[in-house]
Each structure stands twice: as structure tokens, then as C-alpha cells.
Design a protein around this motif. Structure first.
Motif, PDB file in Angstrom:
ATOM      1  N   UNK A   1      35.669  44.862  61.776  1.00  0.00           N
ATOM      2  CA  UNK A   1      36.666  45.049  62.834  1.00  0.00           C
ATOM      3  C   UNK A   1      36.350  44.227  64.078  1.00  0.00           C
ATOM      4  N   UNK A   2      35.077  44.107  64.438  1.00  0.00           N
ATOM      5  CA  UNK A   2      34.722  43.390  65.666  1.00  0.00           C
ATOM      6  C   UNK A   2      35.159  41.930  65.599  1.00  0.00           C
ATOM      7  N   UNK A   3      34.854  41.274  64.485  1.00  0.00           N
ATOM      8  CA  UNK A   3      35.230  39.860  64.340  1.00  0.00           C
ATOM      9  C   UNK A   3      36.740  39.711  64.281  1.00  0.00           C
ATOM     10  N   UNK A   4      37.407  40.574  63.516  1.00  0.00           N
ATOM     11  CA  UNK A   4      38.856  40.456  63.372  1.00  0.00           C
ATOM     12  C   UNK A   4      39.567  40.693  64.700  1.00  0.00           C
ATOM     13  N   UNK A   5      39.071  41.663  65.472  1.00  0.00           N
ATOM     14  CA  UNK A   5      39.681  41.914  66.775  1.00  0.00           C
ATOM     15  C   UNK A   5      39.453  40.746  67.726  1.00  0.00           C
ATOM     16  N   UNK A   6      38.246  40.165  67.679  1.00  0.00           N
ATOM     17  CA  UNK A   6      37.936  39.061  68.588  1.00  0.00           C
ATOM     18  C   UNK A   6      38.777  37.826  68.275  1.00  0.00           C
ATOM     19  N   UNK A   7      39.178  37.673  67.023  1.00  0.00           N
ATOM     20  CA  UNK A   7      39.993  36.523  66.629  1.00  0.00           C
ATOM     21  C   UNK A   7      41.470  36.887  66.468  1.00  0.00           C
ATOM     22  N   UNK A   8      41.791  38.160  66.806  1.00  0.00           N
ATOM     23  CA  UNK A   8      43.175  38.637  66.747  1.00  0.00           C
ATOM     24  C   UNK A   8      43.763  38.467  65.347  1.00  0.00           C
ATOM     25  N   UNK A   9      42.969  38.844  64.353  1.00  0.00           N
ATOM     26  CA  UNK A   9      43.416  38.764  62.969  1.00  0.00           C
ATOM     27  C   UNK A   9      43.438  40.143  62.337  1.00  0.00           C
ATOM     28  N   UNK A  10      44.326  40.331  61.386  1.00  0.00           N
ATOM     29  CA  UNK A  10      44.280  41.501  60.518  1.00  0.00           C
ATOM     30  C   UNK A  10      43.408  41.164  59.317  1.00  0.00           C
ATOM     31  N   UNK A  11      42.944  42.187  58.617  1.00  0.00           N
ATOM     32  CA  UNK A  11      42.177  41.933  57.402  1.00  0.00           C
ATOM     33  C   UNK A  11      43.055  41.192  56.402  1.00  0.00           C
ATOM     34  N   UNK A  12      42.674  39.972  55.986  1.00  0.00           N
ATOM     35  CA  UNK A  12      43.510  39.217  55.045  1.00  0.00           C
ATOM     36  C   UNK A  12      43.462  39.829  53.645  1.00  0.00           C
ATOM     37  N   UNK A  13      44.430  39.454  52.832  1.00  0.00           N
ATOM     38  CA  UNK A  13      44.461  39.909  51.443  1.00  0.00           C
ATOM     39  C   UNK A  13      43.261  39.360  50.691  1.00  0.00           C
ATOM     40  N   UNK A  14      42.614  40.209  49.912  1.00  0.00           N
ATOM     41  CA  UNK A  14      41.462  39.775  49.112  1.00  0.00           C
ATOM     42  C   UNK A  14      41.966  39.122  47.826  1.00  0.00           C
ATOM     43  N   UNK A  15      41.355  38.010  47.456  1.00  0.00           N
ATOM     44  CA  UNK A  15      41.896  37.229  46.336  1.00  0.00           C
ATOM     45  C   UNK A  15      40.870  36.844  45.274  1.00  0.00           C
ATOM     46  N   UNK A  16      39.570  37.024  45.544  1.00  0.00           N
ATOM     47  CA  UNK A  16      38.552  36.591  44.567  1.00  0.00           C
ATOM     48  C   UNK A  16      37.281  37.395  44.797  1.00  0.00           C
ATOM     49  N   UNK A  17      36.660  37.853  43.713  1.00  0.00           N
ATOM     50  CA  UNK A  17      35.361  38.522  43.771  1.00  0.00           C
ATOM     51  C   UNK A  17      34.479  37.896  42.708  1.00  0.00           C
ATOM     52  N   UNK A  18      33.303  37.377  43.110  1.00  0.00           N
ATOM     53  CA  UNK A  18      32.450  36.660  42.167  1.00  0.00           C
ATOM     54  C   UNK A  18      30.985  36.763  42.596  1.00  0.00           C
ATOM     55  N   UNK A  19      30.100  37.120  41.662  1.00  0.00           N
ATOM     56  CA  UNK A  19      28.669  37.089  41.898  1.00  0.00           C
ATOM     57  C   UNK A  19      28.170  35.652  41.857  1.00  0.00           C
ATOM     58  N   UNK A  20      27.189  35.345  42.685  1.00  0.00           N
ATOM     59  CA  UNK A  20      26.507  34.062  42.550  1.00  0.00           C
ATOM     60  C   UNK A  20      25.716  34.055  41.254  1.00  0.00           C
ATOM     61  N   UNK A  21      25.379  32.875  40.774  1.00  0.00           N
ATOM     62  CA  UNK A  21      24.730  32.749  39.471  1.00  0.00           C
ATOM     63  C   UNK A  21      23.325  33.348  39.447  1.00  0.00           C
ATOM     64  N   UNK A  22      22.700  33.520  40.616  1.00  0.00           N
ATOM     65  CA  UNK A  22      21.408  34.187  40.672  1.00  0.00           C
ATOM     66  C   UNK A  22      21.546  35.684  40.939  1.00  0.00           C
ATOM     67  N   UNK A  23      22.767  36.163  41.092  1.00  0.00           N
ATOM     68  CA  UNK A  23      23.027  37.585  41.275  1.00  0.00           C
ATOM     69  C   UNK A  23      22.728  38.131  42.656  1.00  0.00           C
ATOM     70  N   UNK A  24      22.319  37.292  43.575  1.00  0.00           N
ATOM     71  CA  UNK A  24      21.869  37.779  44.883  1.00  0.00           C
ATOM     72  C   UNK A  24      23.014  38.040  45.854  1.00  0.00           C
ATOM     73  N   UNK A  25      24.115  37.332  45.693  1.00  0.00           N
ATOM     74  CA  UNK A  25      25.209  37.442  46.653  1.00  0.00           C
ATOM     75  C   UNK A  25      26.547  37.597  45.947  1.00  0.00           C
ATOM     76  N   UNK A  26      27.493  38.180  46.677  1.00  0.00           N
ATOM     77  CA  UNK A  26      28.876  38.304  46.226  1.00  0.00           C
ATOM     78  C   UNK A  26      29.766  37.456  47.120  1.00  0.00           C
ATOM     79  N   UNK A  27      30.671  36.723  46.508  1.00  0.00           N
ATOM     80  CA  UNK A  27      31.702  35.995  47.226  1.00  0.00           C
ATOM     81  C   UNK A  27      32.975  36.833  47.190  1.00  0.00           C
ATOM     82  N   UNK A  28      33.491  37.164  48.376  1.00  0.00           N
ATOM     83  CA  UNK A  28      34.777  37.838  48.483  1.00  0.00           C
ATOM     84  C   UNK A  28      35.755  36.858  49.114  1.00  0.00           C
TER      85      UNK A  28
END
Length: 368
Positions: free
Chosen positions: A205-232
Motif C-alpha cells: 500500500x505504501x508504494x502504491x499510494x506514493x505513486x497514486x496507483x491501484x494494485x494492478x491485475x496479476x498476470x504471471x506467477x513463476x518460480x525462479x529456476x533455483x527456487x529461491x524467488x517468485x516472480x509475480x
């Protein structure tokens, strides 16, 4: 037994900025747009689904169009290879919400997966077994096995939109953007009927409010190949990288000019215009309203490369280090997918474009 998930065999840190369009394919109706891309386990083939209700199969080794298949009665979206080069599953866009299991060899259906009562918005095949996940607007996630027409597991969730397996095939993540707060849930495939073992809220919320944005539609969910991170991935001006163990926000990937606009206005979106590179260091994604008249870049469009290997800025927002130019006639990069076996990546809008490194040149963006 299917092969283990592909590991990066290439040092991409130096070669990715030198990638250029290698081959373009225009095999769909001139006004059609491609809505999903996928590579098979071997890396030899690419499948593209289009809103003209066709499937296009490409040979990645030869760089040629292999065949076209039709699904006029049911439509086609989210085509995914199983663990063979000749079979895919895909979601229907007309008639019903059945998932279809198709043999590319003779264009015949092997099985129908019936159970959803709303539009299927995500299909994910387990990297280590014949199981797959579907999420739907009927507020369910279903677990299936390719060898049975009946689902063997189900979760009832608030508008599950996206799902992803980790590289081991043991953990799966589910994105529920309409829960309070919007969250990513982690489940153990062996105990999926129990509560998620981790819940990662993403209010931001803090970042979205500071940039005057609403939460955008989510379109992709993917683990990195080493499993350490998620891309949203989102349809807005930024994506998220999330630590898959802690649930903390690693960084936002900023794209100032926003995503490509889809000409045909279909409601089912695409398979995502952003993805991981196999080395888990780079993320590749569309940068602009590529190929659209009046876009900020004059219709050229671009593919951005975000390099997390150089560290994350203090403000937690990472901008692309390079930008590669898409062919104007290709219609942008509404879909992006990386072939971890061959080092080729593909983008698609009105055309499918294969990208390979061109030796002796640097990236064109000049942003880094």
C-alpha cells in the motif's frame, strides 16, 4: 518418468544484452493475437495459442513452422506441453470450461478434463510428474492427473487467478489477488488438503499510494529456476520479485511505459508478458505498447532485461538495464517465454518471434 526441470547451461550475464530477433513467424489470421506460448521439455518445440482458435507448432532447432491445428468449436487458450513433444493440454474459451488433452501427431483428443464451471485462467504442468493444476473463475483450484479424466483434489479459494510449481514439483503456489489482503499461498503437493504452510500477503500500500496507483491485475506467477524467488507479473507498470522462503518483497521491476495493449479486447489475458531467464538472475519482459500506433516509442515496442545480479537499489525498485527492440510488424511482446534447453527466448503478439544472441554487439537500450 519426465526429465528433471531444465537447468541453465548458458552464462547469460554477458549474452542476454546481445539477443536480437532471429526469426519471425506470421501463421495466424492477420488480425489475430497470440495469447500463450510454451516450450516442451526437450526445448525442441514451441506451441502458440491464438485467438483465431488455432494452435501453431514450431521447430526451435530448425527455426520453422511445423503445423497448424484448429479448435474452432471450443476456442483455445493456455496451451501447455505435457512431458512429451506430441501432446498438449489447453483451456476452452467457448462452449464450456473443459480442459482438453490433444495429440499433436494426429490432431485427436486423448481425454477431456471436466469439472470447472467457470473460465479456466491458469494451467500448470508439474515438472516432475503427470499431475497438473488448473485455476478457474468458479473459485476453485483443481489437481488432475493426465491419466484420469476426474480431478483428484480441489481447493476452494477466493478467486484463484494463478498457480505455479516450484522446480522440485513438491511445492505449488497460488495467487489470490481478491483475498484481504491480496496474497500468495504455498502448499505441499503431498498435503494439499491441509491449510497452506505459508501465506505471503502483498498489500504494497505504501508504494502504491506514493505513486497514486491501484494494485494492478496479476498476470504471471513463476518460480525462479533455483527456487529461491517468485516472480509475480502484473498488467501495470511494475512486477514483483518475492523471496519464496520468507515471503518478503525483494524488489519491484519497473517498466515506465506500461504493458502492451491487446487489440482484440479478449477477457482471458495472456500467459504472461514477463518471465525468468534460466540463470535466475535476469527477468525478461515487455516494456511498452509494442506495435501499437501512438505508443510512446512510435510503435516499436521493446523487451526489457532486469539484472538482479547488480544489487537492488535502496528504494526497492529495479529498472531494466537494457532494452531490446521488437520488430514493428510483430505486434509487440504480449507473451514472453524462455527455452531453458537451447538458450532461445520467444515473444508473441501478432507474430511469434524467436530471439538468439548476436555476437559482437551490445544491447540497444543504452539504459545501463
Amino acid at each position: 518418468m519426465p526429465p528433471p526441470p531444465p537447468q541453465a547451461s548458458l552464462k547469460l550475464s554477458e549474452s542476454l544484452p546481445r539477443y536480437r530477433p532471429s526469426k519471425s513467424f506470421q501463421d495466424t489470421h492477420p488480425n489475430a493475437e497470440i495469447t500463450s506460448l510454451d516450450f516442451d521439455d526437450s526445448g525442441e518445440f514451441c506451441i502458440a495459442a491464438s485467438d483465431d482458435e488455432t494452435l501453431q507448432l514450431y521447430d526451435c532447432r530448425l527455426g520453422k513452422h511445423q503445423k497448424q491445428l484448429f479448435s474452432k468449436k471450443y476456442g483455445v487458450h493456455l496451451a501447455k506441453f505435457t512431458h512429451t513433444t506430441t501432446q498438449v493440454i489447453y483451456a476452452s474459451t467457448k462452449e464450456n470450461d473443459t480442459i482438453r488433452y490433444l495429440s499433436l501427431h494426429d490432431n485427436s483428443y486423448r481425454r477431456y478434463f471436466v469439472g470447472h464451471t467457470g473460465k479456466v485462467n491458469c494451467l500448470e504442468v508439474c515438472p516432475t510428474s503427470d499431475q497438473f493444476i488448473s485455476t478457474s473463475m468458479d473459485n476453485t483450484l483443481k489437481l488432475w492427473d493426465l491419466n484420469s479424466q476426474h480431478f483428484h483434489g480441489q481447493l476452494v479459494l477466493p478467486s484463484p487467478l494463478l498457480a505455479a510449481f516450484d522446480p522440485s514439483g513438491i511445492i505449488f503456489a497460488v495467487a489470490t489477488p481478491h483475498s484481504a489482503p491480496p496474497s500468495i499461498l504455498l502448499y505441499d503437493l503431498r498435503n494439499y488438503d491441509k491449510q497452506p504452510f505459508a501465506t505471503f500477503p502483498l498489500p504494497d500500500t505504501k508504494y502504491l499510494q506514493s505513486t497514486r496507483q491501484a494494485m494492478p491485475t496479476w498476470s504471471k506467477l513463476e518460480f525462479s529456476n533455483d527456487g529461491k524467488n517468485l516472480l509475480l507479473g502484473t498488467t501495470g507498470n511494475h512486477h514483483y520479485i518475492i523471496d519464496s522462503f520468507k515471503g518478503s518483497l525483494v524488489t519491484r521491476l519497473i517498466r515506465d511505459r506500461g504493458p502492451p495493449k491487446r487489440q482484440n479486447g479478449h477477457t482471458w489475458g495472456t500467459s504472461g508478458d514477463v518471465c525468468w531467464a534460466p540463470d535466475a538472475r535476469f527477468v525478461i519482459g515487455a516494456m511498452a505498447g509494442a506495435g501499437q500506433q501512438g505508443s510512446a516509442d512510435g510503435g516499436k515496442g521493446g523487451v526489457g532485461l532486469w539484472d538482479m545480479g547488480k544489487g537492488i537499489p535502496v528504494e526497492g525498485c529495479l529498472r531494466p538495464g537494457w532494452e531490446l527492440e521488437c520488430p514493428r510488424e510483430a505486434g509487440g511482446a504480449g507473451c514472453v517465454a524462455f527455452n531453458g534447453r537451447s538458450g532461445l527466448f520467444a515473444t508473441a503478439g501478432r507474430e511469434v518471434v524467436f530471439w538468439l544472441p548476436e555476437m559482437g554487439e551490445a544491447g540497444t537500450g543504452g539504459i545501463h
